[in-house]
Scaffold this motif. Structure first.
Motif, PDB file in Angstrom:
ATOM      1  N   GLU A 207       0.606  11.370   2.067  1.00 35.11           N
ATOM      2  CA  GLU A 207       0.532  10.321   3.093  1.00 35.11           C
ATOM      3  C   GLU A 207       1.912   9.803   3.477  1.00 35.11           C
ATOM      4  N   ARG A 208       2.951  10.398   2.912  1.00 35.27           N
ATOM      5  CA  ARG A 208       4.339  10.018   3.201  1.00 35.27           C
ATOM      6  C   ARG A 208       4.563   8.519   3.018  1.00 35.27           C
ATOM      7  N   VAL A 209       4.227   8.034   1.823  1.00 34.41           N
ATOM      8  CA  VAL A 209       4.382   6.612   1.489  1.00 34.41           C
ATOM      9  C   VAL A 209       5.505   6.461   0.472  1.00 34.41           C
ATOM     10  N   ARG A 210       6.433   5.593   0.784  1.00 33.96           N
ATOM     11  CA  ARG A 210       7.591   5.364  -0.090  1.00 33.96           C
ATOM     12  C   ARG A 210       7.267   4.349  -1.187  1.00 33.96           C
ATOM     13  N   GLU A 211       8.067   4.424  -2.270  1.00 31.71           N
ATOM     14  CA  GLU A 211       7.874   3.507  -3.399  1.00 31.71           C
ATOM     15  C   GLU A 211       7.963   2.053  -2.949  1.00 31.71           C
ATOM     16  N   CYS A 212       8.899   1.740  -2.060  1.00 35.97           N
ATOM     17  CA  CYS A 212       9.056   0.354  -1.623  1.00 35.97           C
ATOM     18  C   CYS A 212       7.801  -0.146  -0.897  1.00 35.97           C
ATOM     19  N   GLU A 213       7.114   0.753  -0.181  1.00 39.30           N
ATOM     20  CA  GLU A 213       5.874   0.358   0.495  1.00 39.30           C
ATOM     21  C   GLU A 213       4.774   0.075  -0.519  1.00 39.30           C
ATOM     22  N   VAL A 214       4.687   0.923  -1.542  1.00 39.72           N
ATOM     23  CA  VAL A 214       3.668   0.713  -2.578  1.00 39.72           C
ATOM     24  C   VAL A 214       3.935  -0.595  -3.313  1.00 39.72           C
ATOM     25  N   ARG A 215       5.201  -0.830  -3.689  1.00 36.84           N
ATOM     26  CA  ARG A 215       5.529  -2.090  -4.373  1.00 36.84           C
ATOM     27  C   ARG A 215       5.192  -3.287  -3.491  1.00 36.84           C
ATOM     28  N   SER A 216       5.425  -3.157  -2.197  1.00 32.96           N
ATOM     29  CA  SER A 216       5.147  -4.248  -1.273  1.00 32.96           C
ATOM     30  C   SER A 216       3.654  -4.587  -1.231  1.00 32.96           C
ATOM     31  N   VAL A 217       2.790  -3.569  -1.170  1.00 32.68           N
ATOM     32  CA  VAL A 217       1.354  -3.860  -1.114  1.00 32.68           C
ATOM     33  C   VAL A 217       0.843  -4.395  -2.451  1.00 32.68           C
ATOM     34  N   ILE A 218       1.462  -3.972  -3.552  1.00 30.77           N
ATOM     35  CA  ILE A 218       1.076  -4.519  -4.863  1.00 30.77           C
ATOM     36  C   ILE A 218       1.447  -6.003  -4.913  1.00 30.77           C
ATOM     37  N   ARG A 219       2.647  -6.322  -4.462  1.00 31.19           N
ATOM     38  CA  ARG A 219       3.080  -7.730  -4.456  1.00 31.19           C
ATOM     39  C   ARG A 219       2.215  -8.567  -3.526  1.00 31.19           C
ATOM     40  N   ALA A 220       1.652  -7.922  -2.511  1.00 31.47           N
ATOM     41  CA  ALA A 220       0.787  -8.627  -1.557  1.00 31.47           C
ATOM     42  C   ALA A 220      -0.640  -8.788  -2.087  1.00 31.47           C
ATOM     43  N   GLY A 221      -0.932  -8.201  -3.268  1.00 33.80           N
ATOM     44  CA  GLY A 221      -2.238  -8.432  -3.864  1.00 33.80           C
ATOM     45  C   GLY A 221      -3.020  -7.211  -4.296  1.00 33.80           C
TER      46      GLY A 221
END
Ligand code: FES
Length: 62
Positions: A7-21
């Motif tokens: 899905e071409r998702v970067r680590e920073c994007e994953v960390r961002s959605v985790i921090r968002a809940g």
């Protein structure tokens, strides 16, 4: 660095959605698509969830 190649998702994007809940692989997938393809990145997504939880607990304790 990409966590999810399918899905071409970067680590920073994953960390961002985790921090968002997002608190599980399924909610991360719903939020950004990571892990919704072949599934080979799910272990790394779980590791990131654990890391972010630990970082949050350390920040709360400080
Ligand atoms: S690498 Fe993430 S679903 Fe395939």
């Amino acid at each position: 660095m990409f966590v999810c190649i399918c899905e071409r998702v970067r680590e920073c994007e994953v960390r961002s959605v985790i921090r968002a809940g997002a608190r599980c692989e399924e909610s991360v997938g719903e939020a950004c698509g990571a892990g919704t393809g072949c599934g080979s990145c799910l272990d790394r997504i779980c590791d990131l969830i654990d890391e972010e939880k630990t970082d949050t607990l350390v920040a709360i304790a400080a």
